[in-house]
Structures are given as C-alpha cells and as structure tokens.
Design a protein around this motif. Structure first.
Motif, short mmCIF file in Angstrom:
data_model
loop_
_atom_site.label_atom_id
_atom_site.label_comp_id
_atom_site.label_asym_id
_atom_site.label_seq_id
_atom_site.Cartn_x
_atom_site.Cartn_y
_atom_site.Cartn_z
N VAL A 249 0.92 -1.31 -0.11
CA VAL A 249 0.23 -0.15 -0.18
C VAL A 249 0.92 1.25 -0.05
CG1 VAL A 249 -1.64 1.46 1.43
CG2 VAL A 249 -2.11 -0.93 0.95
N ASN A 250 1.90 1.16 0.84
CA ASN A 250 3.02 2.28 0.76
C ASN A 250 3.55 2.70 -0.50
OD1 ASN A 250 2.27 2.96 3.38
ND2 ASN A 250 4.12 1.82 4.16
N ALA A 253 0.69 3.69 -2.98
CA ALA A 253 0.28 5.10 -2.66
C ALA A 253 1.20 6.27 -3.10
CB ALA A 253 -0.08 5.24 -1.12
N SER A 259 -1.50 9.87 0.11
CA SER A 259 -1.02 9.04 1.41
C SER A 259 -1.82 7.77 1.74
CB SER A 259 -1.94 9.92 2.61
OG SER A 259 -3.33 9.61 2.85
N PRO A 260 -0.88 6.80 2.22
CA PRO A 260 -1.30 5.37 2.17
C PRO A 260 -2.89 5.35 2.55
CG PRO A 260 0.91 5.71 3.08
CD PRO A 260 0.20 6.76 2.95
N ARG A 261 -3.44 5.92 3.64
CA ARG A 261 -4.76 5.69 4.20
C ARG A 261 -5.74 6.24 2.99
NH1 ARG A 261 -6.92 8.42 9.88
NH2 ARG A 261 -9.28 7.51 9.64
N ASN A 262 -5.29 7.26 2.64
CA ASN A 262 -6.25 8.09 1.50
C ASN A 262 -6.42 6.95 0.22
OD1 ASN A 262 -8.21 9.65 0.41
ND2 ASN A 262 -6.71 10.81 -0.81
N ALA A 264 -5.77 3.64 0.21
CA ALA A 264 -6.48 2.44 0.44
C ALA A 264 -7.97 2.74 0.33
CB ALA A 264 -5.98 1.82 1.88
N ARG A 265 -8.41 3.65 0.87
CA ARG A 265 -9.58 4.12 1.17
C ARG A 265 -10.35 4.36 -0.36
NH1 ARG A 265 -9.61 7.86 4.31
NH2 ARG A 265 -9.65 9.67 2.74
N ARG A 266 -9.60 4.95 -1.26
CA ARG A 266 -9.91 5.46 -2.56
C ARG A 266 -9.99 4.22 -3.38
NH1 ARG A 266 -9.97 10.85 -4.10
NH2 ARG A 266 -10.85 10.10 -6.16
N PRO A 274 -9.87 -4.43 -1.93
CA PRO A 274 -8.79 -3.77 -1.13
C PRO A 274 -7.43 -3.80 -2.14
CG PRO A 274 -9.94 -5.02 0.42
CD PRO A 274 -10.70 -5.42 -0.71
#
Length: 335
Positions: A249-250, A253, A259-262, A264-266, A274
């Motif tokens: 993911v990193n 991204a 960002s990794p969090r954004n 993964a969500r998008r 996922p």
C-alpha cells in the motif's frame, strides 16, 4: 526452402472429407462464423481432403448478419446429404436467436440430422438453439458470460459453466462466443488432425495456441480495470505489467501521489476491492497465464508473477484455486 506440407501429416486419400456445417440465420454474429470457418479452411489448405465446409440456413437465401455484412453462397439445410461430421450453430443478437430457436424447420433438422453428426456445437448464444432442440440436457456447456444465467434458466437440465471459454462434453461442444469460437475450432482441428497442424494454423492466424477451454472468460483483474475510474486506470495498467514490483500500500500510494490511508480508501471505493486482494488476484492471473503458455519451472513462474517462491505459489493456489500449480497445468493438458 522447406514447406509446411513437408512435415505435416495428410489425411489418407481414401478417406472422405469430414463435412462441417456452419448454421447461420438473419442477425447472426459474423465473427461467430468467420473465425471458426477461417480455422477449418486453413486446416483444409494444410491437409487437403480433410474437410468439406458448408454454410447453411433453413432456406439458403442471402443472409443479413448482425453487421452491415451480408452473406451469399448459403445452402439450404435440406440440400445437405451424406454423413455429417461437425455441425456448429452461430450466435447472434437476442431477437435473431429467439427467431432461430423457434424456427420449427431448424429445430427439427437439428433433432433429425444434427444428432447424427459426430459432434454438434455452438458459438456464443447459438447454445440457445441447441437447447431448443433438446441437445444440452445433462451436458456441460457454456455461452457468452452475459447470457449464462438465462441459458441455465431456459434449460435447467443443462450444466452451464459460467466461466469457461469453451466446453467439450462428448459430442456437444459449446463456446463463449466471438473470438472463443476460434479457440473451440482450433481445439476440434487439433483433435482431428494433430498438434502440428493446429500449431501451424495458430501461427498463420496469429493466435495463441490452445487456450484451454476452462480458462475464465473474464479475469478478476479485467473486471477491476473496467470498474476503476480515471484516478486509478493508469496505475492498474502499470500494475498489470509489473507484477514483480513492490505493490505494498505504501509503495502504490507513493506512485499515486497519495497518503497510504487515503489511497487504500479510494482504491477500495473505485476498484471494488482492497489493494492487497487486487494485487494477489493479479499475481494469480499472471501465474495461471505462465502455466498455460510456458514450460517454465514452478519456481520461475512464482518469481515472474511476483509470488516470490514455489512454496508461496503452492500455498496461494491451494487456498484460492483448490489445486496445486502442477495440477492446474495437468488439467490444461487434458483439455
């Protein structure tokens, strides 16, 4: 210069040519006809006397296909005499298939003469015409992915395979349609005339030789690419071409400048799964293709698919496909 005829086996002259009948109707899909006809025609060129090809309809009149192309030189079904080897019914748009499947003369001919053929099959939605003639009962069959549920609904005694690009079950052979009709025809020619001629036809038509019938019509990664928006479309293409790269993911991204969090969500919202699941399915698809196309070792396939080593490849295949890589390859060889 060595000609291909110097090393390809020829059908003995005392044996009659196998009569192959392609059944068409107004509204038929032209590729369902032209692709398989091209394969059998090349086979006849390479091994003269192997096949006698006929394109037939109920009345033999000029046919309007699904495209602007019309077909002449069609013979009426009633004019076809002698022993039939292979009968293949083309597919077409919904209205055309409904009309063909309810055409009494066609259904009666399939019941009377088609059943006498060594094998009888369909391209794409032509399976509905076979079903109307009662030829699919108890058989493993397939059709275009968009019509598999309807085929099963109309013909509940058929064993409809929703994923395969073609199925051959005894004398019944069906394909998913359009280009997969070429795959089916190539498999039939290979059974008749051997691997060398099938290989020569595949090279001549620039085909992938022997796509196995149980290969899925649509891969998971293709479905994901079709559902993804513009934000991830370029990234998915890059991922498909670089299965060995770091796809954490990193790392992904960073490549997407998010960002990794954004990210993964998008990714989950746009692709439908996922990132980790998508990456695993992509790598499994790569490994399957290498098993189908190459004679590489399991270790090399694991490395080239991004699954690192043979142990990981074995574990992933058992968990997700219910078989080992060697069993997957052996199954392909049996088809």
């Amino acid at each position: 210069m060595t000609e291909i005829s110097d090393f390809l086996p020829h059908r003995p002259s005392h044996l009659a040519a196998r009569t192959v009948v392609f059944i068409a109707f107004d509204g038929a899909e032209p590729l369902d006809l032209m692709g398989p006809i091209g394969v059998f025609s090349r086979a006849e060129e390479l091994a003269p006397g192997s096949y006698a090809l006929r394109v037939a309809s109920v009345d033999g009149a000029l046919l309007r296909t699904r495209s602007p192309l019309s077909l002449a030189g069609i013979v009426p079904l009633s004019s076809i005499e002698g022993r039939l080897d292979t009968v293949l019914v083309a597919g077409g748009h919904e209205q055309a298939i409904h009309q063909a499947a309810t055409e009494v003369a066609l259904v009666e001919w399939l019941n009377r003469r088609g059943r006498q053929a060594r094998r009888i099959g369909s391209i794409c939605t032509g399976a509905f015409v076979l079903g109307a003639a009662g030829l699919l009962d108890g058989r493993y069959v397939t059709t275009h992915w968009a019509a598999v549920d309807l085929l099963q609904q109309y013909f509940p005694k058929a064993k409809v395979d929703p994923d395969a690009i073609y199925r051959i079950d005894g004398p019944i052979c069906t394909s998913a349609g359009v280009t997969t009709g070429i795959d089916l025809a190539l498999a039939l020619v290979r059974d008749d005339l051997g691997q060398e001629i099938a290989s020569a036809i595949a090279r001549d038509l620039v085909l992938f030789l022997h796509r196995p019938g149980r290969q899925q019509q649509i891969s998971a990664t293709l479905v994901a690419q079709q559902s993804a928006g513009d934000l991830f479309s370029a990234l998915l293409v890059w991922m498909l071409d670089h299965p060995q790269e770091d796809m954490s993911v990193n790392a992904l991204a960073e490549r997407a400048a998010m960002s990794p969090r954004n990210f993964a969500r998008r990714f989950l919202r746009e692709v439908g799964k996922p990132p980790g699941q998508y990456v695993l399915e992509l790598r499994i698809d790569h490994a399957c293709r290498h098993l189908e196309k190459t004679g590489w070792s399991i270790e090399r396939i694991a490395e080239r698919s991004g699954l690192k080593n043979a142990d990981t490849l074995h574990r992933v295949f058992r968990q997700h496909l219910g078989m080992t890589p060697a069993q997957y390859r052996a199954r392909l060889a049996e088809e």
